[in-house]
Design a protein around this motif. Structure first.
Motif, PDB file in Angstrom:
ATOM      1  N   ASN B 318     -12.411 -12.200  47.878  1.00  0.00           N
ATOM      2  CA  ASN B 318     -10.982 -12.285  47.583  1.00  0.00           C
ATOM      3  C   ASN B 318     -10.168 -11.760  48.764  1.00  0.00           C
ATOM      4  OD1 ASN B 318      -8.859 -12.849  45.905  1.00  0.00           O
ATOM      5  ND2 ASN B 318      -8.757 -10.744  45.135  1.00  0.00           N
ATOM      6  N   SER B 319     -10.592 -10.617  49.311  1.00  0.00           N
ATOM      7  CA  SER B 319      -9.895 -10.060  50.472  1.00  0.00           C
ATOM      8  C   SER B 319      -9.984 -10.999  51.656  1.00  0.00           C
ATOM      9  CB  SER B 319     -10.506  -8.719  50.877  1.00  0.00           C
ATOM     10  OG  SER B 319     -10.313  -7.783  49.874  1.00  0.00           O
ATOM     11  N   ALA B 322      -7.645 -13.885  51.193  1.00  0.00           N
ATOM     12  CA  ALA B 322      -6.266 -13.437  51.419  1.00  0.00           C
ATOM     13  C   ALA B 322      -6.021 -13.238  52.910  1.00  0.00           C
ATOM     14  CB  ALA B 322      -6.013 -12.135  50.660  1.00  0.00           C
ATOM     15  N   ASP B 326      -3.358 -14.799  55.371  1.00  0.00           N
ATOM     16  CA  ASP B 326      -2.408 -13.883  56.014  1.00  0.00           C
ATOM     17  C   ASP B 326      -2.334 -14.104  57.520  1.00  0.00           C
ATOM     18  OD1 ASP B 326      -1.528 -12.704  53.779  1.00  0.00           O
ATOM     19  OD2 ASP B 326      -2.682 -10.851  53.971  1.00  0.00           O
ATOM     20  N   CYS B 372     -10.721 -22.067  52.372  1.00  0.00           N
ATOM     21  CA  CYS B 372     -10.782 -21.030  51.345  1.00  0.00           C
ATOM     22  C   CYS B 372     -11.762 -21.411  50.245  1.00  0.00           C
ATOM     23  CB  CYS B 372      -9.392 -20.793  50.753  1.00  0.00           C
ATOM     24  SG  CYS B 372      -8.268 -20.137  51.965  1.00  0.00           S
TER      25      CYS B 372
END
Lengths: 374, 392
Positions: B318-319, B322, B326, B372
């Motif tokens: 998940n990180s 993200a 980002d 992703c």
């Protein structure tokens, strides 16, 4: 101070211990030497810190720094067609971009010795003040507060201002004919305020339809929610191309606000300020004297004293700036005169097809005017 | 068929039990309500009133959205062309769909940014080496994965730097990072963030749970400070404030500043993810390890971290996802990542049409989605494999 430090006491105590003998004396000396070095280093660090603090505010000679680095760092836009935008090969194009190339040509005789650093509206001035860039050529409006806050505008390489686009079918040929018209505009911009001012000053009734982004406003105009769409003229021509039938729309001649865009430098280096300022004037003078990329070799032989002074076949004007005699020759040869650069990037030679308007030379009905080289 | 034959040869016993079949009855297909398409529909889509309503609403939504989308993206799309004229609606073609010709024309720019054309093979080679290393490390049946790890964590970073940045001594001209752009920058920023954040994150998480007050305090301070500010602030600090404090010749490369900012930022988040895993480990695990005579580091390496990291895989990925998204924020400090190159390309007046922006954003969405989703699927696979012990 040294004598009272715990380390010193410890060593001193050991020095009297018979077990260590001669060997230990050498150790004590080493310690002293080390302590001395530490103090030196600390002093050096303090001095350096002071020097850095001073260096942060004023960069003594930008020209020397640039020459030493071998490349001009130019803060450019990166997303504005006609002013600063990489093309499909990744080469930078635009009026502002070519201005930086002209500065590089004058200094290095090589228009490619520029590093374009994309800047945003929010970090452009910081980039200039920290020395990340040497010139900021990013469609930046010359205002009093910017001049007062540690920056210097070096001139106006594009007189911009707010304009209107309307449907041809509306048969309006002046902004004064927009009484009672609905006008699509981006919210919270000076554009919106200028619009209100202009309508009030001309005693016309205004119906604004505002949108968060320019694209939305344009879309609304296209779907007939407004009669006209307004933004800065430089962007207006680009917006027109986003319309499905660009030819059905026309840009009105009126410019209702002052947005003089120009290159900026840091305050505090007059030589650099002069160079950047005169690169622009040189390009204007070259256009005025009809010296262009194609004929510059012939013009070197010209007997016209103004051209001789411009191209450096007479006098040492470039050297007075810290450049070479042939500085303008380099600019025109490698980049072109102002008219050529304008035409190539935003004028008839580009997809934008912006009319010269205010940006024509003073001899041709515009207000682009350069002091003489003499 | 068989039944009359069987009945024609009765024995005394079978006569008494005449109802017993001697041959299997022909198979009857199951009732429509319990098998086949109808049953599947009833069971999955219309089991009760609320689900039925939901199904109808979703089907209507799909009918509303999908056909126009296909029309725009494929049926009416423009596939070839050299400038905006190709993508404009004309009398023969009143509806202009997606302008894929624009993506085709700008593809190289979207991938490499302003990287010199003569040197783009270096970027290609970097992508190939990265793909090879990733496959070697992530494909669980690959031979010599220990060598793969050495390759990925030691060989690859050095060769990537030499390839992308250049090294005059071996004849690769230096390419200034101001020229890097597009998908290359996105991958570089994401890869550095992903590779650096896990080890630093583990160290910070251990530090925060440490019994040494100084270590705990420093780790906590770092994590809380970084987590307390937005990524944009970290990037701005790195790119705008840092040069104010150091002289020009000392100030590090702009991309490097952003890389450090992103790495620190993702490490702080990773630390909290890992800490969650560490806290999920029962005290008994530590005690058992100590009882076996394992040292602190052995305990961590053999007992705690393997379990803690396993339970946190969903959060770690998940990180990462993200973080990958980002990376678009680096554009705020003037670095042209993939999304920014799309923005640049769509501003080009040579391609300015009513559909150019939409096409550009659709393409960006597709690329980000593929990246992703691939990460997400891989993580799901790993989770399945590692959770063998919890399945019955």
């Amino acid at each position: 101070m040294a004598g009272t430090s715990p380390a010193a006491t410890k060593w001193d105590a050991k020095e009297f211990s018979p077990r260590y003998g001669q060997d230990f004396r050498a150790g004590a000396n080493r310690v002293k030497i080390r302590r001395f070095k530490m103090r030196q280093i600390a002093q050096a660090l303090c001095a350096a810190a002071v020097a850095f603090a001073a260096a942060g505010s004023v960069d003594a000679a930008t020209l020397d720094t640039v020459k030493q680095r071998g490349v001009l760092n130019c803060g450019a836009n990166g997303t504005l067609p006609g002013f600063g935008l990489p093309d499909s090969q990744g080469n930078w194009t635009g009026l502002d971009v070519d201005f930086c190339r002209a500065v590089a040509a004058a200094i290095f005789n090589d228009a490619a010795k520029v590093k374009f650093i994309p800047t945003t509206a929010s970090n452009r001035f910081a980039a200039l003040q920290t020395g990340d860039i040497d010139v900021l050529a990013r469609n930046t409006t010359w205002t009093l507060s910017r001049d007062a806050q540690g920056l210097n505008a070096t001139g106006v390489n594009y007189y911009d201002g707010q304009g209107f686009i309307v449907r041809k079918a509306l048969k309006v040929n002046s902004a004064l004919g927009l009484n009672d018209a609905a006008i699509c505009v981006q919210q919270g911009t000076t554009t919106e305020l200028n619009l209100a001012d202009y309508f009030r000053a001309n005693r016309m009734r205004l119906k604004t339809v505002t949108f968060a982004t320019l694209d939305e406003a344009l879309k609304a105009y296209e779907t007939n929610r407004c009669d006209a769409f307004t933004t800065d003229a430089s962007g207006l021509y680009g917006s027109r191309l986003k319309l499905a039938k660009a030819d059905d729309h026309v840009v009105l001649p009126e410019i209702i606000s002052k947005e003089p865009l120009g290159p900026f430098v840091r305050q505090g280096d007059d030589q650099w300020f002069d160079i950047v300022k005169w690169v622009h004037f040189a390009m204007l003078n070259a256009e005025e004297l009809n010296v262009n990329q194609k004929n510059v070799e012939e013009q070197m032989k010209s007997q016209n004293p103004e051209i001789k002074r411009l191209l450096g076949t007479e006098g040492n004007f470039g050297e007075q700036l810290g450049l070479t005699k042939d500085w303008v020759y380099r600019i025109v040869k490698l980049v072109g005169n102002y008219g050529e650069v304008f035409d190539r990037n935003v004028g008839q030679g580009s997809p934008l097809k912006i009319a010269r308007g205010l940006n024509a030379l003073w001899t041709k009905g515009g207000i682009q005017y350069a002091p003489p080289i003499r | 068929m068989d039944a009359p034959t069987a009945a024609a040869a009765p024995t005394t016993e079978s006569a008494a039990l005449a109802y017993v079949r001697t041959a299997p009855a022909a198979a009857v297909s199951p009732p429509l309500a319990t098998a086949g398409v109808l049953a599947w529909l009833r069971e999955r889509l219309f089991p009760n009133l609320s689900s039925s309503l939901m199904t109808i609403v979703i089907v209507l939504l799909l009918i509303w959205i999908v056909p126009p989308l296909i029309d725009f993206l494929i049926v009416n799309a423009t596939w070839t062309g050299s400038d905006r004229e190709a993508c404009l609606a004309t009398a023969e073609r009143p509806v202009a769909g997606a302008c894929w010709a624009f993506i085709g024309d700008r593809f190289a720019y979207l991938m490499y940014g302003s990287y010199p054309i003569a040197g783009r093979w270096r970027v290609d080679l970097f992508f190939a080496m990265l793909a090879f290393g990733t496959a070697w490390l992530l494909w669980l049946e690959a031979p010599r994965r220990d060598l793969g790890a050495v390759y990925f964590f030691a060989v690859l970073p050095v060769t990537s730097f030499v390839l992308l940045h250049g090294f005059e001594a071996i004849g690769l001209p230096v390419v200034d990072t101001a020229l890097w752009g597009g998908f290359t920058v996105t991958i570089v920023v994401a890869a550095v963030g992903i590779v650096v954040s896990l080890p630093i994150g583990i160290v910070l998480a251990l530090g925060r749970r440490s019994e040494l007050p100084a270590v705990r305090l420093l780790s906590t301070l770092f994590i809380e400070f970084i987590r307390g500010v937005p990524l944009i602030t970290v990037l701005f600090m790195a790119s705008v404030m840092l040069p104010l404090f150091v002289p020009e010749s000392w100030s590090p490369d702009k991309l490097l500043r952003a890389l450090v900012g992103v790495a620190l930022f993702s490490s702080a988040y990773m630390a909290e993810v890992v800490r969650a895993g560490l806290q999920a480990m029962p005290k008994g695990q530590y005690e058992a390890a100590h009882a076996l005579g394992l040292s602190y580091w052995q305990t961590l390496r053999l007992i705690i971290l393997p379990q803690a990291l396993t339970v946190t895989i969903p959060n770690i990925v998940n990180s990462y996802i993200a973080l990958f998204k980002d990376t678009t924020l680096v554009f705020f400090v003037g670095i042209f990542d993939f999304l920014k190159t799309i923005e640049v390309a769509r501003a080009d007046p040579n391609w300015a049409t009513p559909v150019t922006s939409a096409t550009g954003y659709v393409f960006a969405a597709l690329v980000y989605f593929v990246c992703c989703y691939a990460m997400s699927r891989y993580a799901t696979g790993i989770e399945k494999r590692l959770s063998t012990g919890e399945r019955r």
